[in-house]
Design an enzyme around this catalytic site. Structure first.
Site, PDB file in Angstrom:
ATOM      1  N   ASP A 229      -4.406   2.587   7.119  1.00 64.53           N
ATOM      2  CA  ASP A 229      -4.272   3.635   8.132  1.00 64.53           C
ATOM      3  C   ASP A 229      -3.783   4.906   7.463  1.00 64.53           C
ATOM      4  OD1 ASP A 229      -1.143   3.898   8.551  1.00 64.53           O
ATOM      5  OD2 ASP A 229      -1.590   1.758   8.388  1.00 64.53           O
TER       6      ASP A 229
ATOM      7  N   GLU B 136      -2.271 -10.980   4.226  1.00 64.12           N
ATOM      8  CA  GLU B 136      -2.200 -10.416   2.883  1.00 64.12           C
ATOM      9  C   GLU B 136      -2.126 -11.472   1.786  1.00 64.12           C
ATOM     10  OE1 GLU B 136       0.012  -6.261   4.229  1.00 64.12           O
ATOM     11  OE2 GLU B 136       1.219  -7.914   3.442  1.00 64.12           O
TER      12      GLU B 136
END
Length: 233
Positions: free
Chosen positions: A198, A12
């Site tokens: 997700d 990230e």
């Protein structure tokens, strides 16, 4: 202006870190900070580690040692809103803890005693993020409540439990609320932007592994575009 950027995982932060010019690396108490410039904007990137305690400690160090004017929390999240797809980006309107319960003493579910029930993102930063993302190709933007807990949610029953406590949940993740709480206590404006990796269901762990890179790329694109817009403001 100096912008603090927080991501939990290597995936990230590495794209943003690799874009820095005049980069200086600092390690404090096993937390990694990367100072430099994105374009002409002075930034400091924190790799906080996963979870609420890591996020709170890292954010405290970031604000105390590096004095950012604003904080952007970026990374991945599980999507809750209907129609949300992997790679879509959520901009926080507010952030809450989903695993705090002191209701026996009259507090709202998710409210830490002595703290507000929700942490509101800075309206200007929300507007800038939304406008920037809407102009990015192939990235859809959503706004809403982001909730945080110290668990990876991959169970439809736990999703139902969270939705039973909060209205309008857009996404769930593991760091935003303590980051927001720390910013609130220090008086530093913040916004949380998360790319969906997700759907927080029984397949979430498989989806997360497969789509983390996509989510991280979209998050990095967004942060770079936002810092450029803030630079022009």
């Amino acid at each position: 202006m100096k912008v603090g950027i927080i991501g939990a995982m290597e995936e990230e932060v590495n794209l943003l870190r690799n874009e820095l010019t005049e980069r200086v690396d600092t390690e404090i108490a096993n937390y990694h900070f990367y100072e430099g410039y994105l374009g002409n904007m002075q930034v400091v990137i924190l790799k906080s580690g996963i979870g609420k305690v890591n996020a709170a400690i890292g954010t405290t160090l970031l604000i105390d040692k590096f004095k950012p004017d604003v904080v952007i929390n970026t990374g991945s999240a599980g999507g809750f809103k209907k129609g949300m797809k992997v790679g879509d980006v959520v901009v926080s309107t507010e952030v809450r803890h989903h695993d705090v319960d002191v209701t026996a003493f009259g507090y709202e579910y998710g409210q830490v005693p002595g703290m507000p029930p929700a942490y509101e993102a800075d309206a200007k930063l929300v507007s800038v993020c939304k406008d920037v993302i809407e102009n990015l190709p192939d990235v859809n933007v959503h706004q809403g409540l982001i909730v945080t807990g110290d668990s990876f949610i991959n169970d439809s029953k736990r999703v139902a439990d969270i939705l039973g406590h909060f209205d309008g949940v857009a996404a769930v993740e593991m760091e935003a609320a303590p980051i927001a709480q720390t910013c609130y206590q220090f008086g530093v404006p913040f916004v949380v932007t998360r790319s969906i990796s997700d759907s927080a269901d029984e397949e979430a762990n498989l989806s997360f592994d497969e789509f983390l890179e996509t989510a991280s790329i979209n998050s990095a694109k967004m942060v770079m575009a936002v810092t450029k817009r803030l630079e022009q403001a």
